[in-house]
Design a protein around this motif. Structure first.
Motif, PDB file in Angstrom:
ATOM      1  N   MET A 119      47.176  32.026  40.158  1.00  0.00           N
ATOM      2  CA  MET A 119      47.114  33.463  39.876  1.00  0.00           C
ATOM      3  C   MET A 119      45.710  34.005  40.134  1.00  0.00           C
ATOM      4  SD  MET A 119      49.487  34.153  36.527  1.00  0.00           S
ATOM      5  CE  MET A 119      48.993  32.739  35.564  1.00  0.00           C
ATOM      6  N   TYR A 123      44.590  36.933  42.936  1.00  0.00           N
ATOM      7  CA  TYR A 123      43.897  38.178  42.623  1.00  0.00           C
ATOM      8  C   TYR A 123      42.503  38.252  43.257  1.00  0.00           C
ATOM      9  CZ  TYR A 123      47.701  39.434  39.564  1.00  0.00           C
ATOM     10  OH  TYR A 123      48.930  39.765  39.090  1.00  0.00           O
ATOM     11  N   ARG A 124      41.858  37.109  43.442  1.00  0.00           N
ATOM     12  CA  ARG A 124      40.557  37.112  44.125  1.00  0.00           C
ATOM     13  C   ARG A 124      40.720  37.531  45.578  1.00  0.00           C
ATOM     14  NH1 ARG A 124      39.286  31.626  41.466  1.00  0.00           N
ATOM     15  NH2 ARG A 124      38.312  32.304  39.524  1.00  0.00           N
ATOM     16  N   LYS A 126      43.170  39.290  46.807  1.00  0.00           N
ATOM     17  CA  LYS A 126      43.593  40.694  46.812  1.00  0.00           C
ATOM     18  C   LYS A 126      42.388  41.616  46.621  1.00  0.00           C
ATOM     19  CE  LYS A 126      47.223  43.501  44.926  1.00  0.00           C
ATOM     20  NZ  LYS A 126      48.460  43.455  45.624  1.00  0.00           N
ATOM     21  N   ARG A 127      41.462  41.241  45.758  1.00  0.00           N
ATOM     22  CA  ARG A 127      40.265  42.041  45.522  1.00  0.00           C
ATOM     23  C   ARG A 127      39.378  42.063  46.764  1.00  0.00           C
ATOM     24  NH1 ARG A 127      36.506  39.874  41.116  1.00  0.00           N
ATOM     25  NH2 ARG A 127      35.791  38.679  42.885  1.00  0.00           N
TER      26      ARG A 127
END
Length: 138
Positions: A119, A123-124, A126-127
Motif C-alpha cells: 500500500m 501511494y508513493r 501515485k504521489r
C-alpha cells in the motif's frame, strides 16, 4: 390461552404492524420449533411454559453446534413472542426476560507487513506521478 393460538396471534400482530416478510419468516422459522418443543414437553398453554423449557431448548440448540450468533437470534425471537404474550395479557411475566445472550468473539483481521508495504509503495508512486511535469500539463 393455547400456545399454538398465541403464536398465530403473534404472527398476525406482526403482519398488522407492517413487519417485513423476511422478518415474519424469521419469526416463523425460529419460534415455531420452540413452540413445537414446548408442546412436546407438555406445555399446551402459554402459562405452562417455564424458564426451564426455554433453557432446555437453548441447550439442545447448542448441542446441535449452533454458533453464538445463531443462539442469540434463537434467544431474541422467542423473547419477542413472549413479550407479546405479556402485552396481550396471556401471562404476567416473560419467562425469558432474564436470559442473556451469549458472548460473541469478534475477530479483527489486520494487514500483514507485506500488505502495508504494498500500500505504501502504491501511494508513493501515485504521489510521484502527481508531482511530475506530465501531470501538470493535463
Amino acid at each position: 390461552m393455547l400456545l399454538k393460538f398465541a403464536f398465530d396471534d403473534f404472527i398476525a400482530d406482526r403482519r398488522f404492524n407492517n413487519t417485513t416478510d423476511s422478518n415474519i419468516n424469521s419469526y416463523k422459522y425460529l419460534i415455531k420449533p420452540f413452540v413445537d418443543y414446548c408442546l412436546k414437553e407438555g406445555a399446551v398453554n402459554v402459562e405452562d411454559v417455564t424458564r426451564n423449557h426455554f433453557k432446555n431448548y437453548l441447550i439442545i440448540a447448542q448441542q446441535h453446534n449452533k454458533k453464538p450468533n445463531t443462539i442469540n437470534t434463537i434467544i431474541l425471537r422467542p423473547k419477542a413472542f413472549l413479550n407479546n404474550c405479556v402485552e396481550e395479557g396471556y401471562v404476567d411475566e416473560n419467562i425469558a426476560k432474564k436470559i442473556k445472550t451469549q458472548k460473541v468473539d469478534v475477530k479483527i483481521d489486520t494487514f500483514t507487513d507485506q500488505q502495508i508495504n504494498q500500500m505504501l509503495a502504491f501511494y508513493r508512486t501515485k504521489r510521484k506521478r502527481h508531482q511530475s511535469y506530465s501531470s501538470y500539463r493535463k
